[in-house]
Write an enzyme that holds these catalytic residues in place. Structure first.
Site, PDB file in Angstrom:
ATOM      1  N   THR A 155       2.327   6.604   3.871  1.00  0.00           N
ATOM      2  CA  THR A 155       0.885   6.465   3.640  1.00  0.00           C
ATOM      3  C   THR A 155       0.225   7.828   3.579  1.00  0.00           C
ATOM      4  O   THR A 155       0.874   8.881   3.699  1.00  0.00           O
ATOM      5  CB  THR A 155       0.226   5.665   4.777  1.00  0.00           C
ATOM      6  N   HIS A 212       3.689  14.770   5.015  1.00  0.00           N
ATOM      7  CA  HIS A 212       2.267  14.720   4.673  1.00  0.00           C
ATOM      8  C   HIS A 212       1.389  15.263   5.792  1.00  0.00           C
ATOM      9  O   HIS A 212       0.184  15.414   5.612  1.00  0.00           O
ATOM     10  CB  HIS A 212       1.844  13.298   4.289  1.00  0.00           C
ATOM     11  N   SER A 243      14.470   8.321  13.043  1.00  0.00           N
ATOM     12  CA  SER A 243      15.203   7.060  12.902  1.00  0.00           C
ATOM     13  C   SER A 243      16.441   7.040  13.790  1.00  0.00           C
ATOM     14  O   SER A 243      16.939   8.080  14.230  1.00  0.00           O
ATOM     15  CB  SER A 243      15.623   6.851  11.442  1.00  0.00           C
TER      16      SER A 243
END
Length: 274
Positions: free
Chosen positions: A270, A117, A60
């Protein structure tokens, strides 16, 4: 003011963020000055803009990281009632913000867990942190740990201070305690409680989410301590075309409050890509 904050060095970037009041607290400024963004961003590290880090992920923009830390600061800093803050950084990516948080949680057992993830991103965060002497010390001491898991479900790691970043006890730790691998995703369970732990052992004083969720997941709220705080971007619609940051607080009695802060644009929280 974010577009005026870029610099040609780490110190200039942080000074510009400070001058433009995107960093407001001296302690936050000092923490960011200690972490060279060039160790974490392969392209234009001192630009106040998001940068790709591979695997459809980004680091970011610095002003967004600063905003996250400023909002979470009361739950990150050590205090008499919370001498060893525990912080979960979901979507830790490059490891940059994980390192900045580690500079703030103190040396009396404070812990930061970076959760990804994608195993390659978990490894990237640890590898980037090892580029500096301070980062290597955080990894070796267990102040920072990187794990693989579904950020939507949070992470519960009831462990001693002895676990290293790859889920195995360090040499020194093996002489002091035994750890047992329980989970295929690297969860470690230690023997006994950490010094300063309480009935909320394994929960988090602060949770930072670095990807946009479809909702404010109940599992994350449940894993907050009382008191505790979460900073999370959430989609406003099913397509994820509009997003806002939400500040979620849990008070001493366990009562939860939610406040929508400002619009953002984050990659989605996700399943990992197949």
């Amino acid at each position: 003011m974010a577009w005026y904050s870029s610099g040609v060095s780490n110190s200039e970037l942080i000074e510009n963020l400070w001058r433009n009041k995107l960093i407001k607290d001296e302690r936050v400024k000092e923490a960011f000055l200690k972490v060279d963004r060039a160790h974490y961003s392969p392209i234009s590290p001192y630009s106040d803009s998001p940068q790709p880090i591979g695997h459809s992920a980004t680091i970011s923009a610095p002003h967004m990281h600063a905003s996250a830390i400023e909002h979470l600061l009361p739950s990150i800093l050590p205090s008499p009632s919370r001498p060893a803050p525990r912080v979960l950084d979901i979507g830790s990516g490059s490891g940059y913000l994980t390192h900045v948080i580690a500079e703030l949680v103190g040396s009396e057992g404070g812990t930061v867990v970076g959760l990804e993830h994608i195993p390659a991103l978990r490894d990237l965060g640890a590898r980037n942190m090892a580029k500096s002497a301070q980062g290597r010390e955080f990894l070796e001491s267990g102040r920072v740990r990187f794990r693989v898991g579904d950020g939507r479900k949070g992470w519960k790691e009831t462990t001693s201070d002895d676990a290293s970043t790859d889920g195995h006890a360090s040499t020194a730790a093996r002489r002091r305690s035994s750890v047992n691998e329980r989970s295929p995703m690297g969860e470690v369970e230690g023997q006994g409680e950490r010094q300063g732990e309480d009935k909320d052992e394994g929960k988090w004083d602060a949770i930072h989410v670095g990807a946009s969720a479809k909702e404010i997941h109940k599992e994350l709220i449940d894993q907050l301590r009382s008191p505790g705080m979460m900073f999370v971007p959430v989609d406003d619609d099913d397509m994820g075309l509009q997003q806002h940051i939400w500040e979620v607080k849990k008070d001493n009695k366990g009562e939860v409050s939610k406040r929508r802060l400002f619009g953002v644009r984050y990659v989605p929280l996700t399943d990992p890509p197949k």
